[in-house]
Design a protein around this motif. Structure first.
Motif, PDB file in Angstrom:
ATOM      1  N   THR A   1     -35.013  18.256  26.473  1.00 33.99           N
ATOM      2  CA  THR A   1     -35.365  19.081  25.314  1.00 33.99           C
ATOM      3  C   THR A   1     -36.645  19.839  25.632  1.00 33.99           C
ATOM      4  O   THR A   1     -37.664  19.242  25.987  1.00 33.99           O
ATOM      5  CB  THR A   1     -35.568  18.197  24.065  1.00 33.99           C
ATOM      6  OG1 THR A   1     -34.332  17.540  23.788  1.00 33.99           O
ATOM      7  CG2 THR A   1     -35.969  19.023  22.862  1.00 33.99           C
TER       8      THR A   1
ATOM      9  N   LYS B   1     -39.705  22.146  24.458  1.00 29.95           N
ATOM     10  CA  LYS B   1     -40.469  22.435  23.237  1.00 29.95           C
ATOM     11  C   LYS B   1     -40.834  23.924  23.202  1.00 29.95           C
ATOM     12  O   LYS B   1     -41.218  24.491  24.218  1.00 29.95           O
ATOM     13  CB  LYS B   1     -41.754  21.602  23.181  1.00 29.95           C
ATOM     14  CG  LYS B   1     -41.516  20.093  23.209  1.00 29.95           C
ATOM     15  CD  LYS B   1     -40.914  19.610  21.922  1.00 29.95           C
ATOM     16  CE  LYS B   1     -40.744  18.101  21.902  1.00 29.95           C
ATOM     17  NZ  LYS B   1     -39.883  17.661  20.806  1.00 29.95           N
ATOM     18  N   GLY B   2     -40.714  24.514  22.031  1.00 31.61           N
ATOM     19  CA  GLY B   2     -41.037  25.928  21.875  1.00 31.61           C
ATOM     20  C   GLY B   2     -39.890  26.793  22.364  1.00 31.61           C
ATOM     21  O   GLY B   2     -38.833  26.299  22.754  1.00 31.61           O
TER      22      GLY B   2
ATOM     23  N   VAL C   1     -38.549  25.976  17.761  1.00 33.27           N
ATOM     24  CA  VAL C   1     -39.177  24.649  17.907  1.00 33.27           C
ATOM     25  C   VAL C   1     -38.768  24.006  19.224  1.00 33.27           C
ATOM     26  O   VAL C   1     -39.587  23.440  19.943  1.00 33.27           O
ATOM     27  CB  VAL C   1     -38.778  23.733  16.718  1.00 33.27           C
ATOM     28  CG1 VAL C   1     -39.324  22.325  16.909  1.00 33.27           C
ATOM     29  CG2 VAL C   1     -39.272  24.328  15.412  1.00 33.27           C
ATOM     30  N   SER C   2     -37.465  24.093  19.563  1.00 32.78           N
ATOM     31  CA  SER C   2     -36.969  23.469  20.797  1.00 32.78           C
ATOM     32  C   SER C   2     -35.580  23.993  21.134  1.00 32.78           C
ATOM     33  O   SER C   2     -34.911  24.610  20.310  1.00 32.78           O
ATOM     34  CB  SER C   2     -36.922  21.942  20.650  1.00 32.78           C
ATOM     35  OG  SER C   2     -36.021  21.584  19.614  1.00 32.78           O
TER      36      SER C   2
END
Length: 202
Positions: A154, A156-157, A137-138
């Motif tokens: 942060t 993402k992915g 997710v992060s």
């Protein structure tokens, strides 16, 4: 004089520790009874949901929070319900994957190889169960360069974005990169924090 053969007694071997159903997955179960047609066997579950498919296989979904559940197989003989078997299963969470980059969770890696890996992979090791998977997710990336602590926002992915690729490009031999706060989402929908990945540029 007649000779005869004694049939050896038959044995049923069943694992006692593997009666496990996993949360968030459709667990396949096969149910059969000698001499009874599959269509005449009724299968029920004490906690959870059980469905039969066109091939006669049963798919079981269990609830988060339940520690165990019981599956019972019955049939009708002369209008009476007869229990063929009752089995208790333990309910468990799917294990967390190990976060890896280029097959490593720590160690030394060349800059080109690191960039070519493209991102963080959630590795399930020898846990094989259908085609389910975790998704990253992060995460964040941190490094110490010239005495300064630098960190990304942060991301993402699980893929490397431009900011991460720039940090990798700028890294020198012997510099350490810390991929941290790695969050992954599993089939049960819960977010889990995975292991950090500490990599040294070689």
């Amino acid at each position: 004089q007649s000779s005869y053969t004694v049939a050896p007694p038959s044995a049923t071997v069943a694992p006692t520790q593997m009666m496990i159903l996993y949360q968030g997955l459709k667990n396949p179960i096969s149910v059969s009874a000698p001499g009874i047609s599959n269509d005449n066997i009724n299968v029920s579950i004490s906690k959870g949901k059980i469905e039969k498919d066109a091939q006669g296989l049963y798919w079981v979904e269990v609830n988060a929070g339940d520690k165990n559940t019981t599956i019972t197989a019955t049939t009708n003989i002369n209008n009476k319900e007869v229990v063929l078997g009752t089995y208790e299963f333990r309910v468990k969470r799917v294990p967390s994957p190990e976060a890896k980059i280029g097959g490593l969770s720590s160690g030394k890696i060349g800059k080109d190889e690191l960039q070519a890996s493209g991102g963080i992979i959630p590795d399930m090791g020898d846990f094989e169960f259908g085609d389910f998977q975790y998704n990253i997710v992060s995460y964040t990336l941190a490094t110490i360069s010239g005495g300064d602590y630098k960190t990304s926002g942060t991301i993402k992915g699980g893929r490397f974005n431009q900011e991460v690729n720039d940090m990798i490009k700028a890294a020198r031999k012997g510099q350490k990169l810390f991929f941290e706060n790695i969050q992954a989402k599993g089939p049960d929908g819960a977010i889990r924090t995975l292991n950090p990945i500490n990599i040294e540029i070689k």
